[in-house]
Design an enzyme around this catalytic site. Sequence first.
Site, mmCIF file in Angstrom:
data_model
loop_
_atom_site.group_PDB
_atom_site.id
_atom_site.type_symbol
_atom_site.label_atom_id
_atom_site.label_comp_id
_atom_site.label_asym_id
_atom_site.label_seq_id
_atom_site.Cartn_x
_atom_site.Cartn_y
_atom_site.Cartn_z
ATOM 1 N N LYS A 68 28.020 24.539 26.113
ATOM 2 C CA LYS A 68 28.590 25.836 26.456
ATOM 3 C C LYS A 68 28.853 26.592 25.151
ATOM 4 O O LYS A 68 29.649 26.149 24.324
ATOM 5 C CB LYS A 68 29.887 25.628 27.248
ATOM 6 C CG LYS A 68 30.473 26.893 27.823
ATOM 7 C CD LYS A 68 31.622 26.540 28.764
ATOM 8 C CE LYS A 68 32.142 27.769 29.468
ATOM 9 N NZ LYS A 68 33.187 27.429 30.437
ATOM 10 N N ASP B 103 40.209 29.855 38.819
ATOM 11 C CA ASP B 103 38.877 30.444 39.048
ATOM 12 C C ASP B 103 37.999 29.478 39.847
ATOM 13 O O ASP B 103 36.850 29.230 39.504
ATOM 14 C CB ASP B 103 38.216 30.789 37.705
ATOM 15 C CG ASP B 103 37.056 31.780 37.860
ATOM 16 O OD1 ASP B 103 36.954 32.424 38.937
ATOM 17 O OD2 ASP B 103 36.261 31.917 36.923
ATOM 18 N N GLY C 251 27.811 34.245 31.269
ATOM 19 C CA GLY C 251 29.148 34.215 31.833
ATOM 20 C C GLY C 251 30.087 35.174 31.117
ATOM 21 O O GLY C 251 29.660 35.972 30.288
ATOM 22 N N SER C 252 31.390 35.090 31.444
ATOM 23 C CA SER C 252 32.367 35.960 30.799
ATOM 24 C C SER C 252 32.547 35.573 29.340
ATOM 25 O O SER C 252 32.193 34.467 28.921
ATOM 26 C CB SER C 252 33.713 35.855 31.537
ATOM 27 O OG SER C 252 34.147 34.520 31.564
ATOM 28 N N ASN C 253 33.073 36.477 28.563
ATOM 29 C CA ASN C 253 33.305 36.253 27.123
ATOM 30 C C ASN C 253 32.014 35.900 26.372
ATOM 31 O O ASN C 253 32.050 35.178 25.386
ATOM 32 C CB ASN C 253 34.344 35.135 26.894
ATOM 33 C CG ASN C 253 35.674 35.447 27.543
ATOM 34 O OD1 ASN C 253 36.101 36.606 27.542
ATOM 35 N ND2 ASN C 253 36.321 34.453 28.108
ATOM 36 N N GLY C 254 30.886 36.420 26.859
ATOM 37 C CA GLY C 254 29.613 36.173 26.179
ATOM 38 C C GLY C 254 29.183 34.724 26.223
ATOM 39 O O GLY C 254 28.462 34.249 25.348
ATOM 40 N N THR C 255 29.602 33.992 27.273
ATOM 41 C CA THR C 255 29.295 32.567 27.383
ATOM 42 C C THR C 255 27.850 32.341 27.821
ATOM 43 O O THR C 255 27.352 33.007 28.727
ATOM 44 C CB THR C 255 30.239 31.904 28.415
ATOM 45 O OG1 THR C 255 31.584 32.132 28.008
ATOM 46 C CG2 THR C 255 29.977 30.407 28.500
ATOM 47 N N VAL C 256 27.186 31.388 27.165
ATOM 48 C CA VAL C 256 25.841 30.962 27.542
ATOM 49 C C VAL C 256 25.867 29.439 27.644
ATOM 50 O O VAL C 256 26.510 28.769 26.835
ATOM 51 C CB VAL C 256 24.796 31.407 26.488
ATOM 52 C CG1 VAL C 256 23.411 30.869 26.845
ATOM 53 C CG2 VAL C 256 24.762 32.920 26.362
#
Length: 416
Positions: A20, A145, A1-6
């Site tokens: 998260k 969002d 995801g955005s901001n390096g989210t996993v």
Amino acid sequence: GSNGTVVLEGVYGGRPVAVKRLVRAHHDVAIKEIKNLIASDQHPNIVRWFGVEHDLDFVYIALERCTCSLNDLIQLYSDSSVHERPTETLVQECKTENKVTLKYIDEDIELWKSNGCPSPQLLKIMRDVVSGLAHLHELGIIHRDIKPQNVLISNNRCLSAKLSDMGISKRLPDDMSSLGHHATGNGSSGWQAPEQLLHGRQTRAVDLFSLGCVLFFCITKGKHPFGCYFERDSNILNNRVDLFLVDHIPESVHLFSLLLDPDPEKRPKAQEVLQHPLFWSSEMRLSFLRDASDRVELEDRENESELLKALESIGAVAFGGKWGDKLDTPFIADMGRYRKYKFDCTRDLLRVIRNKLNHYRELPKELQGLLGSVPEGFDNYFTVRFPKLLIEVYKVMYIHCREDGPFQKYFTSTVA
């Protein structure tokens, strides 16, 4: 995801959770998401927050573990997959993975009826999304969002939908209705309101526009009211919306026309969407038509009132020509035994529906069989023949009678 989210599977406090993981450099994003989750997560349609941990590199947020996203659910159960982008595929796309996903969801799920209308199950999921959004808005939080990937599906006893991913959500300052022209963070391409794309003043209405796109996506098995992926933002900015795919559901055309209005001031509030006829049960639909008939019977026929004029003006759209032509012969014969009806009169069509509903038990068995059981069969009998009647009467009563005591339950939500 955005901001390096996993997002990872994990266990926290002995319960299975979704973890998260955000890059520590985006600690401010994590803190804001946690604050807004803490404020809102005591609602069944907001994903639950359980805790947060961090190390030198990452922040870990423990969240309620759900089965899949709304995007996954719609694509898995629609006849043909319609991917968000030509270059994207579902994580669970291959056949073996699909079977894994479906093990966690009942295989006898029906999201659409044979006539293409949303099933009660799908309407419940859609209403869950609206309910979660209404809760956020009541707390002064704008999600910013809303999209199918940010709605998660839980399968505890029954399918339910929960809003997630509050990373760019904003809490409105006290007594303020907008974020101003310099709000940071953008929503997702193809799901943003025009004022978001233009970096304009952002109010709760930005979420209502996105909601309209998401509900359309649900009903149409993954389609979008503003076309294919690469055209959407341009079409949104130019108000090139196409509701053709929901033409067979007049209530949804009405709701989407309101939600997708380019003017944010004209979009309904989330609480109002909860009360929209698209979400009404057969019982509620029949109750409304009966109450509408009772109300217009009070009007003076000699000096035709504004309400009566408005009601009779919808005839061409609501039933076209003479409504008696669309009813079965045994029904017409039974009807004529008690009184005469004018077949070009909306008031009389409402009266015949009300009378047959009120005296259903006294009707001949043949006629009961023709009409079907109350409420579903009876409602369906008239809906098939007059698909636009309910929403056209609704629009008239909204203008003229929404403040009347008996009608407040149809227009004013008391459910958070």
